[in-house]
Write a protein that holds these residues in place. Sequence first.
Motif, short mmCIF file in Angstrom:
data_model
loop_
_atom_site.label_atom_id
_atom_site.label_comp_id
_atom_site.label_asym_id
_atom_site.label_seq_id
_atom_site.Cartn_x
_atom_site.Cartn_y
_atom_site.Cartn_z
N PHE A 1 0.82 -1.22 0.00
CA PHE A 1 0.00 0.00 0.00
C PHE A 1 0.85 1.26 0.00
O PHE A 1 0.32 2.37 0.06
N ASP A 2 2.15 1.12 -0.02
CA ASP A 2 3.02 2.30 0.07
C ASP A 2 3.22 2.88 -1.32
O ASP A 2 4.33 2.85 -1.87
N VAL B 1 11.14 -9.36 -6.46
CA VAL B 1 10.40 -9.44 -7.72
C VAL B 1 10.43 -8.10 -8.47
O VAL B 1 9.65 -7.90 -9.40
N GLU B 2 11.33 -7.20 -8.08
CA GLU B 2 11.28 -5.84 -8.64
C GLU B 2 11.47 -5.81 -10.16
O GLU B 2 11.03 -4.89 -10.82
N ARG B 3 12.11 -6.85 -10.68
CA ARG B 3 12.33 -6.84 -12.13
C ARG B 3 11.18 -7.46 -12.89
O ARG B 3 11.24 -7.57 -14.12
N ARG B 4 10.15 -7.87 -12.16
CA ARG B 4 9.02 -8.50 -12.84
C ARG B 4 7.76 -7.65 -12.75
O ARG B 4 6.68 -8.09 -13.13
N VAL B 5 7.90 -6.41 -12.22
CA VAL B 5 6.72 -5.56 -12.06
C VAL B 5 6.33 -4.95 -13.41
O VAL B 5 7.15 -4.29 -14.06
N VAL B 6 5.12 -5.22 -13.85
CA VAL B 6 4.62 -4.59 -15.07
C VAL B 6 3.52 -3.59 -14.69
O VAL B 6 3.64 -2.40 -14.93
N PHE B 7 2.48 -4.11 -14.07
CA PHE B 7 1.38 -3.26 -13.62
C PHE B 7 1.38 -3.24 -12.09
O PHE B 7 1.98 -4.10 -11.44
N ASP B 8 0.65 -2.26 -11.53
CA ASP B 8 0.62 -2.16 -10.08
C ASP B 8 -0.80 -1.87 -9.61
O ASP B 8 -1.72 -1.77 -10.43
N ILE B 9 -0.94 -1.68 -8.30
CA ILE B 9 -2.27 -1.53 -7.71
C ILE B 9 -3.01 -0.31 -8.28
O ILE B 9 -4.22 -0.35 -8.49
N VAL B 10 -2.26 0.75 -8.57
CA VAL B 10 -2.92 1.95 -9.11
C VAL B 10 -3.45 1.69 -10.52
O VAL B 10 -4.55 2.13 -10.88
N ASN B 11 -2.69 0.96 -11.32
CA ASN B 11 -3.17 0.59 -12.64
C ASN B 11 -4.48 -0.19 -12.55
O ASN B 11 -5.39 0.00 -13.34
N VAL B 12 -4.55 -1.08 -11.57
CA VAL B 12 -5.76 -1.90 -11.42
C VAL B 12 -6.93 -1.02 -11.00
O VAL B 12 -8.03 -1.11 -11.55
N LEU C 1 -0.83 -9.04 -10.62
CA LEU C 1 -0.33 -9.97 -9.60
C LEU C 1 0.95 -10.66 -10.09
O LEU C 1 1.01 -11.13 -11.22
N ILE C 2 1.94 -10.71 -9.21
CA ILE C 2 3.18 -11.40 -9.54
C ILE C 2 3.23 -12.68 -8.71
O ILE C 2 3.11 -12.62 -7.48
N ARG C 3 3.38 -13.81 -9.39
CA ARG C 3 3.46 -15.07 -8.64
C ARG C 3 4.90 -15.34 -8.23
O ARG C 3 5.81 -15.21 -9.04
N ASP C 4 5.05 -15.68 -6.96
CA ASP C 4 6.40 -15.92 -6.44
C ASP C 4 6.98 -17.18 -7.06
O ASP C 4 6.26 -18.16 -7.27
N LYS C 5 8.27 -17.16 -7.34
CA LYS C 5 8.88 -18.33 -7.99
C LYS C 5 9.32 -19.38 -6.98
O LYS C 5 9.58 -20.52 -7.34
N ARG C 6 9.47 -18.97 -5.71
CA ARG C 6 9.96 -19.92 -4.71
C ARG C 6 8.82 -20.66 -4.03
O ARG C 6 8.90 -21.84 -3.76
N VAL C 7 7.76 -19.90 -3.72
CA VAL C 7 6.63 -20.52 -3.03
C VAL C 7 5.40 -20.37 -3.93
O VAL C 7 4.97 -19.28 -4.25
N GLU C 8 4.87 -21.53 -4.30
CA GLU C 8 3.84 -21.56 -5.33
C GLU C 8 2.58 -20.80 -4.94
O GLU C 8 1.92 -20.18 -5.77
N THR C 9 2.21 -20.86 -3.65
CA THR C 9 0.93 -20.30 -3.22
C THR C 9 1.03 -18.81 -2.87
O THR C 9 0.12 -18.27 -2.24
N LEU C 10 2.12 -18.16 -3.25
CA LEU C 10 2.34 -16.77 -2.84
C LEU C 10 2.28 -15.84 -4.04
O LEU C 10 2.88 -16.11 -5.09
N SER C 11 1.54 -14.72 -3.89
CA SER C 11 1.50 -13.70 -4.94
C SER C 11 1.75 -12.33 -4.32
O SER C 11 1.52 -12.12 -3.13
N ILE C 12 2.20 -11.43 -5.18
CA ILE C 12 2.51 -10.07 -4.72
C ILE C 12 1.78 -9.08 -5.62
O ILE C 12 1.80 -9.23 -6.85
N LEU C 13 1.12 -8.09 -4.99
CA LEU C 13 0.54 -7.00 -5.77
C LEU C 13 1.35 -5.74 -5.44
O LEU C 13 1.23 -5.20 -4.35
N PRO C 14 2.18 -5.30 -6.37
CA PRO C 14 3.09 -4.20 -6.04
C PRO C 14 2.39 -2.84 -6.02
O PRO C 14 1.30 -2.68 -6.56
#
Lengths: 272, 255
Positions: free
Chosen positions: A39-40, A52-63, A74-87
């Motif tokens: 939220f920052d 995951v900074e190099r995989r950010v295309v869209f972000d919360i404001v775009n949505v 949403l960016i899916r984490d490569k290490r833990v399958e069930t984890l996603s990040i909304l930058p």
Amino acid sequence: MAQVVVVTSGKGGVGKTTSSAAFATGLAQRGKKTVVIDFDVGLRNLDLIMGVERRVVFDIVNVISGEARLNQALIRDKRVETLSILPASQTRDKDALTKEGVQGIIEELSKDFDYILCDSPAGIEKGALLALYFADQAIVVTNPEVSSVRDSDRILGVLQSRSKRAEEKREPVKEHLLVTRFDPVRVERGEMLKLEDIREILSIPLLGVIPESESVLKASNTGTPVIMDGESTAGQAYADAVSRFLGEEKPHRFIEAEKKGIFKRLFGGRAA
Amino acid sequence: MSAAPRPDTSPRIEPFRLRGANFNLLVLRLLDPRPEAVVPAIGDQFRRAPGFLRFAPVVLGLGDLDMPPGQVDFAGLIEGLRGLEIVPIGTTGGTPEMRNAAMAFGLPPIRSVGGKESEEAPPIAAPAPAAAPEPAAPPPPAPGMARPTMIVDQPVRAGQRVWAQGGDLIVTGTVNAGAEVIADGNIHVYGALRGRAIAGGGDRADARIFAQNFDPELISIAGYYAVREGLGGAPIGKAVQVRLTGERMRFDPIG
């Protein structure tokens, strides 16, 4: 229904984002479908700490502004399958967030996830208010230091009056205290607040105590949530806290000063 | 009735909200329509407790006025009451004509929740309200009697402000640093008092502050105050009561 959990503190620099990353990863490691939202807006950091900074295309404001679909952001984490990040967005400010927009995102995420973690910005302004507004639970991050404790006290008051649950007079937001950057040696020397004093002032249940540890900085710089470093005291303490969050009983560790043996005293040495 | 704990003025996300709420208001039942009779009588009544009604909103009870509305000097009453720092905000009871007359002076009729208005209203039973000035009769709802106590069971946190309007305040937990508790009467804190405590809001010099663990930022009774730096001699960290003797604050251990 997903549980919405805000990670908040009032004060900046106490470890909200580190804790959000660790908690989200920890919950996902236990098989919970977890998404963590930054939220920052304007000062995005979570993507860096999550690596995951190099995989950010869209972000919360775009949505929110309809420029991208939630799935694209949403960016899916490569290490833990069930984890996603909304930058968060780096180029916008917090006015770009709207209550309706955030509500839409949380409702949509609720369909697919078990836990929605909201990494709050510092302060008690719009970004922080929106991060906590929809919360079911709150992890209040505090350092053993007077200004941090006072700001946490303040944010607890805000949770009790300005959250959606408070406004709708439902069961209040469930509050958890997470003390970070705790250094038992400095506490013993009287340079830091004692754990009992923090608990007495804030009077909410203690979820965990994360010891001050060099591995946290290292983890941030390498984009690996510190909970993945099972060797480090901080990583273990976060894992314990996640277990407690999920209802397990775990004794608190790393809260007493280590009695140094003669060799350590002679040759120094620090906790990893 | 009283202000709930609420954070101060951070910017809101929405510009406004409309909600119903119930208020406890004082009703000033007029037994005499003449400002020159009513206003000095109120002044006498509250000379002993100056400021008790300061800026208190009151509702004018019109049910006892038995004369054509034209004979009631609303403008004079409003001005006289405001001079005593009492703020009339509306009317209750009375004939429709009387209510309309008051409306012309910015005093709308206010409906009481339990319909008590109608109980008080029937002047039929009242044996001809003699209409004599009767300056000896005190204003009926002696407001000093009704002093509800407000009880707060949660810790009062930094940035929160609790105001027990018109009565005492009891906090069963702590008042944290950066919080503010205010009461028109006494303040009791059964945890630690680390924030500000302001008692005797309406100049009530007999109000006291009690704290189980006395460690405040500021305390005030009836306008006299002391900041932490000025509390050198007070038994900090102990169970303490604070009261005013003359113009000095006294700190006595209790328990």
